[in-house]
Design an enzyme around this catalytic site. Structure first.
Site, PDB file in Angstrom:
ATOM      1  N   ASP A 244       0.697  -1.141  -0.213  1.00 18.33           N
ATOM      2  CA  ASP A 244       0.209   0.236   0.250  1.00 18.33           C
ATOM      3  C   ASP A 244       0.792   0.949  -0.484  1.00 18.33           C
ATOM      4  OD1 ASP A 244      -2.385   1.723   0.310  1.00 18.33           O
ATOM      5  OD2 ASP A 244      -1.864   1.421   2.662  1.00 18.33           O
ATOM      6  N   ASP A 248       1.934   3.933  -3.305  1.00 17.57           N
ATOM      7  CA  ASP A 248       1.816   5.349  -3.235  1.00 17.57           C
ATOM      8  C   ASP A 248       2.901   5.944  -3.958  1.00 17.57           C
ATOM      9  OD1 ASP A 248      -0.794   5.010  -2.987  1.00 17.57           O
ATOM     10  OD2 ASP A 248      -0.835   6.643  -1.977  1.00 17.57           O
TER      11      ASP A 248
END
Ligand code: IPM
Ligand code: MG
Length: 353
Positions: A244, A248
Protein backbone atom coordinates in the site's frame (compact mmCIF):
# COMPACT_ATOMS: atom_id res chain seq x y z
CA UNK A 1 -20.89 -12.20 -31.74
CA UNK A 2 -18.55 -12.68 -28.80
CA UNK A 3 -19.90 -10.58 -25.93
CA UNK A 4 -18.04 -9.82 -22.72
CA UNK A 5 -20.06 -9.03 -19.60
CA UNK A 6 -18.51 -6.23 -17.61
CA UNK A 7 -19.66 -5.23 -14.12
CA UNK A 8 -19.26 -1.49 -13.74
CA UNK A 9 -18.83 0.07 -10.31
CA UNK A 10 -18.60 3.77 -11.05
CA UNK A 11 -18.53 4.69 -7.37
CA UNK A 12 -18.15 8.23 -6.08
CA UNK A 13 -16.77 11.60 -7.11
CA UNK A 14 -15.07 11.51 -10.49
CA UNK A 15 -15.44 7.70 -10.59
CA UNK A 16 -18.46 7.63 -12.92
CA UNK A 17 -16.92 10.31 -15.16
CA UNK A 18 -13.64 8.51 -15.80
CA UNK A 19 -15.47 5.20 -16.18
CA UNK A 20 -17.62 6.77 -18.91
CA UNK A 21 -14.44 7.60 -20.81
CA UNK A 22 -13.19 4.04 -20.47
CA UNK A 23 -16.50 2.61 -21.66
CA UNK A 24 -16.44 4.84 -24.75
CA UNK A 25 -12.98 3.47 -25.59
CA UNK A 26 -14.11 -0.12 -24.99
CA UNK A 27 -17.17 0.27 -27.21
CA UNK A 28 -15.11 1.81 -29.96
CA UNK A 29 -12.60 -1.05 -29.94
CA UNK A 30 -15.31 -3.68 -29.78
CA UNK A 31 -17.04 -2.22 -32.81
CA UNK A 32 -13.80 -2.01 -34.71
CA UNK A 33 -12.73 -5.54 -33.91
CA UNK A 34 -16.07 -7.30 -34.20
CA UNK A 35 -17.04 -8.14 -30.64
CA UNK A 36 -19.23 -6.53 -28.00
CA UNK A 37 -19.41 -5.53 -24.37
CA UNK A 38 -22.44 -5.67 -22.17
CA UNK A 39 -22.13 -3.34 -19.20
CA UNK A 40 -24.10 -3.69 -15.97
CA UNK A 41 -23.91 -0.95 -13.35
CA UNK A 42 -23.74 -1.65 -9.63
CA UNK A 43 -23.57 0.48 -6.51
CA UNK A 44 -20.30 0.65 -4.55
CA UNK A 45 -18.82 2.98 -1.97
CA UNK A 46 -20.43 6.15 -0.68
CA UNK A 47 -23.27 6.14 -3.20
CA UNK A 48 -24.15 2.63 -2.02
CA UNK A 49 -24.09 3.76 1.61
CA UNK A 50 -26.48 6.58 0.72
CA UNK A 51 -28.79 4.35 -1.30
CA UNK A 52 -28.89 1.08 0.63
CA UNK A 53 -26.81 1.67 3.76
CA UNK A 54 -24.08 -0.76 2.71
CA UNK A 55 -20.74 0.19 1.06
CA UNK A 56 -20.65 -3.06 -0.92
CA UNK A 57 -24.12 -4.55 -1.32
CA UNK A 58 -24.48 -8.28 -1.89
CA UNK A 59 -26.11 -7.53 -5.24
CA UNK A 60 -22.91 -5.81 -6.36
CA UNK A 61 -20.75 -8.73 -5.26
CA UNK A 62 -23.02 -11.23 -6.99
CA UNK A 63 -23.05 -9.09 -10.14
CA UNK A 64 -19.25 -8.99 -10.15
CA UNK A 65 -19.03 -12.74 -9.65
CA UNK A 66 -21.34 -13.31 -12.60
CA UNK A 67 -19.30 -11.01 -14.88
CA UNK A 68 -16.25 -11.64 -17.06
CA UNK A 69 -14.48 -8.68 -15.50
CA UNK A 70 -15.03 -5.70 -13.22
CA UNK A 71 -14.34 -2.03 -13.92
CA UNK A 72 -14.25 0.26 -10.90
CA UNK A 73 -14.05 4.06 -10.84
CA UNK A 74 -13.26 5.28 -7.34
CA UNK A 75 -14.97 5.19 -3.98
CA UNK A 76 -15.01 7.47 -0.96
CA UNK A 77 -15.30 11.10 -0.02
CA UNK A 78 -15.30 13.38 2.99
CA UNK A 79 -18.99 12.89 3.53
CA UNK A 80 -18.49 9.30 4.71
CA UNK A 81 -15.19 9.80 6.56
CA UNK A 82 -16.84 10.02 9.94
CA UNK A 83 -19.13 7.02 9.46
CA UNK A 84 -18.58 3.94 11.67
CA UNK A 85 -16.17 1.38 10.23
CA UNK A 86 -18.78 -1.00 8.78
CA UNK A 87 -20.32 1.93 6.90
CA UNK A 88 -17.19 3.25 5.25
CA UNK A 89 -16.32 3.03 1.56
CA UNK A 90 -12.91 1.52 2.47
CA UNK A 91 -14.62 -1.36 4.24
CA UNK A 92 -16.60 -2.02 1.08
CA UNK A 93 -13.39 -2.13 -0.93
CA UNK A 94 -11.80 -4.63 1.44
CA UNK A 95 -14.95 -6.72 1.34
CA UNK A 96 -15.02 -7.00 -2.42
CA UNK A 97 -11.31 -7.84 -2.54
CA UNK A 98 -11.89 -10.68 -0.11
CA UNK A 99 -15.16 -11.90 -1.66
CA UNK A 100 -13.74 -12.00 -5.16
CA UNK A 101 -10.43 -13.50 -3.99
CA UNK A 102 -8.43 -10.65 -5.53
CA UNK A 103 -5.12 -11.57 -3.91
CA UNK A 104 -2.75 -10.04 -6.47
CA UNK A 105 -2.65 -6.31 -6.96
CA UNK A 106 -0.55 -5.07 -9.88
CA UNK A 107 0.37 -1.41 -9.79
CA UNK A 108 2.64 -0.26 -12.56
CA UNK A 109 4.45 3.04 -12.11
CA UNK A 110 5.52 4.22 -15.51
CA UNK A 111 6.89 7.53 -16.62
CA UNK A 112 5.56 9.16 -19.80
CA UNK A 113 8.63 10.90 -21.12
CA UNK A 114 6.65 13.96 -22.26
CA UNK A 115 5.53 14.42 -18.66
CA UNK A 116 8.95 13.95 -17.11
CA UNK A 117 8.88 17.53 -15.82
CA UNK A 118 6.18 16.48 -13.38
CA UNK A 119 8.52 13.92 -11.81
CA UNK A 120 9.70 15.25 -8.45
CA UNK A 121 13.09 13.53 -8.76
CA UNK A 122 16.23 15.02 -10.26
CA UNK A 123 16.29 14.54 -14.07
CA UNK A 124 19.48 12.44 -13.95
CA UNK A 125 17.65 9.85 -11.82
CA UNK A 126 15.10 9.24 -14.55
CA UNK A 127 17.33 9.59 -17.61
CA UNK A 128 16.56 6.03 -18.60
CA UNK A 129 12.87 6.30 -17.84
CA UNK A 130 11.05 4.70 -14.98
CA UNK A 131 9.09 1.49 -15.10
CA UNK A 132 8.43 -0.22 -11.79
CA UNK A 133 5.70 -2.75 -11.15
CA UNK A 134 4.56 -3.19 -7.57
CA UNK A 135 2.94 -6.58 -6.99
CA UNK A 136 1.06 -6.23 -3.73
CA UNK A 137 -0.56 -9.06 -1.79
CA UNK A 138 -4.14 -7.86 -1.36
CA UNK A 139 -6.25 -10.26 0.70
CA UNK A 140 -4.03 -11.13 3.65
CA UNK A 141 -1.56 -9.69 6.10
CA UNK A 142 -2.35 -7.03 8.65
CA UNK A 143 -5.40 -5.76 6.77
CA UNK A 144 -7.23 -9.02 7.34
CA UNK A 145 -5.71 -10.42 10.55
CA UNK A 146 -7.42 -10.66 13.90
CA UNK A 147 -8.03 -7.18 15.28
CA UNK A 148 -9.70 -5.48 18.17
CA UNK A 149 -9.78 -2.59 20.59
CA UNK A 150 -10.94 -1.52 23.99
CA UNK A 151 -10.96 1.89 25.68
CA UNK A 152 -7.22 2.23 25.91
CA UNK A 153 -5.63 -0.11 23.39
CA UNK A 154 -6.01 -1.57 19.93
CA UNK A 155 -4.30 -4.33 17.99
CA UNK A 156 -3.98 -5.78 14.48
CA UNK A 157 -2.35 -9.07 13.58
CA UNK A 158 0.11 -9.60 10.75
CA UNK A 159 0.17 -13.21 9.63
CA UNK A 160 1.17 -14.80 6.33
CA UNK A 161 1.01 -18.46 5.43
CA UNK A 162 2.95 -20.45 2.85
CA UNK A 163 0.15 -20.68 0.27
CA UNK A 164 -0.55 -16.94 0.38
CA UNK A 165 3.11 -16.10 -0.10
CA UNK A 166 3.73 -18.66 -2.81
CA UNK A 167 0.78 -17.64 -4.95
CA UNK A 168 1.65 -13.93 -4.90
CA UNK A 169 5.32 -14.70 -5.50
CA UNK A 170 4.33 -16.81 -8.47
CA UNK A 171 2.38 -13.90 -9.97
CA UNK A 172 5.41 -11.64 -9.48
CA UNK A 173 7.81 -14.07 -11.16
CA UNK A 174 5.42 -14.74 -14.02
CA UNK A 175 5.10 -11.03 -14.85
CA UNK A 176 8.82 -10.53 -14.34
CA UNK A 177 9.42 -13.14 -17.06
CA UNK A 178 7.58 -10.82 -19.45
CA UNK A 179 9.52 -7.79 -18.25
CA UNK A 180 13.13 -7.36 -17.16
CA UNK A 181 13.38 -10.55 -15.12
CA UNK A 182 14.22 -8.90 -11.84
CA UNK A 183 12.18 -9.39 -8.66
CA UNK A 184 12.89 -7.59 -5.40
CA UNK A 185 10.91 -9.00 -2.49
CA UNK A 186 10.32 -6.38 0.18
CA UNK A 187 9.88 -7.35 3.83
CA UNK A 188 11.00 -6.51 7.35
CA UNK A 189 12.70 -9.81 8.07
CA UNK A 190 15.17 -8.23 10.49
CA UNK A 191 12.26 -7.72 12.90
CA UNK A 192 9.10 -9.57 11.90
CA UNK A 193 8.53 -13.33 12.04
CA UNK A 194 5.89 -13.05 9.32
CA UNK A 195 8.56 -11.51 7.10
CA UNK A 196 11.00 -14.36 7.76
CA UNK A 197 8.34 -16.77 6.57
CA UNK A 198 7.62 -14.47 3.64
CA UNK A 199 11.24 -14.50 2.58
CA UNK A 200 11.53 -18.27 2.93
CA UNK A 201 8.65 -19.01 0.59
CA UNK A 202 9.47 -16.29 -1.94
CA UNK A 203 12.93 -17.81 -2.25
CA UNK A 204 11.37 -21.23 -2.67
CA UNK A 205 9.24 -20.00 -5.59
CA UNK A 206 12.28 -18.21 -7.05
CA UNK A 207 13.90 -21.60 -7.64
CA UNK A 208 11.27 -22.31 -10.31
CA UNK A 209 12.40 -19.21 -12.21
CA UNK A 210 16.16 -19.52 -12.67
CA UNK A 211 16.12 -16.82 -15.36
CA UNK A 212 14.79 -14.25 -12.93
CA UNK A 213 17.18 -12.41 -10.65
CA UNK A 214 15.68 -12.35 -7.16
CA UNK A 215 16.80 -10.35 -4.15
CA UNK A 216 15.36 -9.22 -0.82
CA UNK A 217 15.16 -5.75 0.64
CA UNK A 218 13.94 -4.37 3.95
CA UNK A 219 10.98 -2.09 3.53
CA UNK A 220 12.64 0.98 5.04
CA UNK A 221 15.55 0.61 2.67
CA UNK A 222 13.17 0.01 -0.26
CA UNK A 223 11.33 3.26 0.50
CA UNK A 224 14.67 5.04 0.39
CA UNK A 225 15.99 3.24 -2.71
CA UNK A 226 12.85 4.15 -4.65
CA UNK A 227 13.75 7.83 -4.49
CA UNK A 228 17.53 7.34 -4.52
CA UNK A 229 17.71 5.12 -7.61
CA UNK A 230 14.32 3.99 -8.92
CA UNK A 231 15.91 2.61 -12.09
CA UNK A 232 17.23 -0.40 -10.14
CA UNK A 233 13.71 -1.84 -9.79
CA UNK A 234 11.69 -3.92 -12.19
CA UNK A 235 9.17 -5.92 -10.15
CA UNK A 236 8.67 -5.37 -6.42
CA UNK A 237 6.67 -8.05 -4.60
CA UNK A 238 5.48 -7.37 -1.09
CA UNK A 239 2.73 -7.80 1.51
CA UNK A 240 -0.49 -5.88 1.82
CA UNK A 241 0.53 -2.91 3.96
CA UNK A 242 4.07 -2.44 2.66
CA UNK A 243 2.58 -2.63 -0.84
CA UNK A 244 0.00 0.00 0.00
CA UNK A 245 2.73 2.41 1.05
CA UNK A 246 5.33 1.63 -1.60
CA UNK A 247 2.83 1.71 -4.46
CA UNK A 248 1.85 5.27 -3.53
CA UNK A 249 5.50 6.23 -3.39
CA UNK A 250 6.26 4.55 -6.73
CA UNK A 251 3.23 6.23 -8.31
CA UNK A 252 4.22 9.67 -7.08
CA UNK A 253 7.76 9.52 -8.40
CA UNK A 254 6.36 9.22 -11.91
CA UNK A 255 4.71 12.57 -11.27
CA UNK A 256 1.53 11.38 -12.85
CA UNK A 257 -0.39 9.51 -10.20
CA UNK A 258 -3.56 10.52 -12.07
CA UNK A 259 -2.43 8.43 -15.04
CA UNK A 260 -1.72 5.09 -13.42
CA UNK A 261 -3.87 1.97 -13.77
CA UNK A 262 -4.15 -1.07 -11.56
CA UNK A 263 -5.30 -4.66 -11.71
CA UNK A 264 -6.50 -6.82 -8.84
CA UNK A 265 -6.40 -10.45 -9.86
CA UNK A 266 -7.90 -13.66 -8.55
CA UNK A 267 -6.70 -17.18 -9.22
CA UNK A 268 -7.32 -17.85 -12.91
CA UNK A 269 -8.00 -14.87 -15.13
CA UNK A 270 -10.70 -12.99 -13.23
CA UNK A 271 -9.88 -9.47 -12.16
CA UNK A 272 -11.04 -6.05 -11.06
CA UNK A 273 -9.53 -3.02 -12.75
CA UNK A 274 -9.39 0.52 -11.44
CA UNK A 275 -7.37 3.71 -11.64
CA UNK A 276 -4.89 4.23 -8.81
CA UNK A 277 -6.24 7.70 -8.10
CA UNK A 278 -9.15 8.39 -5.77
CA UNK A 279 -12.58 9.96 -6.15
CA UNK A 280 -11.30 13.58 -6.15
CA UNK A 281 -14.56 15.12 -4.84
CA UNK A 282 -13.15 18.62 -5.35
CA UNK A 283 -13.36 18.31 -9.13
CA UNK A 284 -16.30 15.90 -9.38
CA UNK A 285 -19.13 16.85 -11.71
CA UNK A 286 -17.02 19.34 -13.65
CA UNK A 287 -16.10 17.02 -16.50
CA UNK A 288 -12.39 17.82 -16.17
CA UNK A 289 -10.99 14.62 -14.63
CA UNK A 290 -8.25 12.75 -16.45
CA UNK A 291 -9.68 9.49 -17.83
CA UNK A 292 -6.27 8.03 -18.77
CA UNK A 293 -5.72 5.94 -15.63
CA UNK A 294 -9.08 4.23 -16.13
CA UNK A 295 -8.52 3.77 -19.84
CA UNK A 296 -5.10 2.26 -19.11
CA UNK A 297 -6.81 -0.01 -16.57
CA UNK A 298 -8.96 -1.29 -19.42
CA UNK A 299 -5.75 -2.18 -21.27
CA UNK A 300 -4.76 -4.26 -18.25
CA UNK A 301 -8.21 -5.88 -18.25
CA UNK A 302 -7.80 -6.80 -21.91
CA UNK A 303 -4.37 -8.28 -21.25
CA UNK A 304 -4.92 -10.15 -17.99
CA UNK A 305 -8.60 -11.14 -18.06
CA UNK A 306 -9.98 -11.09 -21.58
CA UNK A 307 -6.96 -12.29 -23.55
CA UNK A 308 -7.26 -9.33 -25.93
CA UNK A 309 -3.53 -8.69 -26.25
CA UNK A 310 -3.51 -6.70 -29.48
CA UNK A 311 -6.38 -4.57 -28.28
CA UNK A 312 -4.49 -3.88 -25.04
CA UNK A 313 -1.52 -2.66 -27.07
CA UNK A 314 -3.86 -0.55 -29.18
CA UNK A 315 -5.11 1.28 -26.11
CA UNK A 316 -1.66 1.89 -24.67
CA UNK A 317 -0.35 3.13 -28.00
CA UNK A 318 -3.33 5.42 -28.49
CA UNK A 319 -2.83 6.95 -25.05
CA UNK A 320 0.90 7.42 -25.67
CA UNK A 321 0.15 9.07 -29.02
CA UNK A 322 -2.41 11.44 -27.53
CA UNK A 323 0.10 12.48 -24.88
CA UNK A 324 2.84 12.88 -27.49
CA UNK A 325 0.48 15.07 -29.55
CA UNK A 326 0.10 17.34 -26.54
CA UNK A 327 -3.34 16.26 -25.35
CA UNK A 328 -3.57 17.36 -21.71
CA UNK A 329 -6.24 17.42 -19.06
CA UNK A 330 -5.90 20.04 -16.33
CA UNK A 331 -3.96 17.78 -13.95
CA UNK A 332 -1.09 17.25 -16.40
CA UNK A 333 -1.10 20.55 -18.28
CA UNK A 334 1.57 23.14 -17.69
CA UNK A 335 0.95 26.85 -18.06
CA UNK A 336 0.00 27.90 -21.55
CA UNK A 337 -1.08 24.44 -22.67
CA UNK A 338 -4.58 23.91 -23.99
CA UNK A 339 -6.64 22.01 -21.43
CA UNK A 340 -9.00 19.26 -22.52
CA UNK A 341 -12.11 18.03 -20.76
CA UNK A 342 -12.63 14.38 -19.84
CA UNK A 343 -14.69 13.84 -22.98
CA UNK A 344 -12.23 15.64 -25.23
CA UNK A 345 -9.31 13.59 -23.92
CA UNK A 346 -11.35 10.42 -24.44
CA UNK A 347 -12.08 11.46 -28.02
CA UNK A 348 -8.41 12.19 -28.68
CA UNK A 349 -7.52 8.70 -27.54
CA UNK A 350 -10.31 7.16 -29.63
CA UNK A 351 -9.07 9.05 -32.70
CA UNK A 352 -5.68 7.43 -32.19
CA UNK A 353 -7.00 3.90 -31.90
C1 IPM B 1 -5.46 1.47 -1.81
C2 IPM B 1 -6.16 2.24 -0.74
C3 IPM B 1 -6.93 1.24 0.12
C4 IPM B 1 -5.93 0.30 0.75
C5 IPM B 1 -7.84 1.86 1.19
C6 IPM B 1 -8.77 2.90 0.62
C7 IPM B 1 -8.59 0.81 1.94
O1 IPM B 1 -5.27 2.97 -0.01
O2 IPM B 1 -6.14 0.78 -2.60
O3 IPM B 1 -4.24 1.56 -1.89
O4 IPM B 1 -5.32 0.63 1.76
O5 IPM B 1 -5.75 -0.79 0.21
MG1 MG C 1 -3.29 3.01 -0.82
Amino acid sequence: MKTYNIAVLGGDGIGPEVVAGAIAVMNHIAQKRGFAFEFKNYLAGGCAIDAVNDPMPQETIDGCKASDSVLLGAVGGEKWDTFPSHLRPETGLLRIRAELGLFANLRPAQLFKELADACPLKPRLIENGLDVLVVRELTGGIYFGDKGRDETSGYDTLKYSDYEIKRIAKVAFEVAMKRNKNVVSVDKANVLESSRVWRKFVEEVAKDYPEVKQSNMYVDNAAMQLVRNPGQFDVIVTGNMFGDILSDEAAMITGSIGMLPSASLAEGSFGLYEPVHGSAPDIAGKGIANPIATIMSVAMMFRYSLDLMEEADMIENAVAKAIAQGARTADIAVEGEKVLSTDEMTQRIIENL
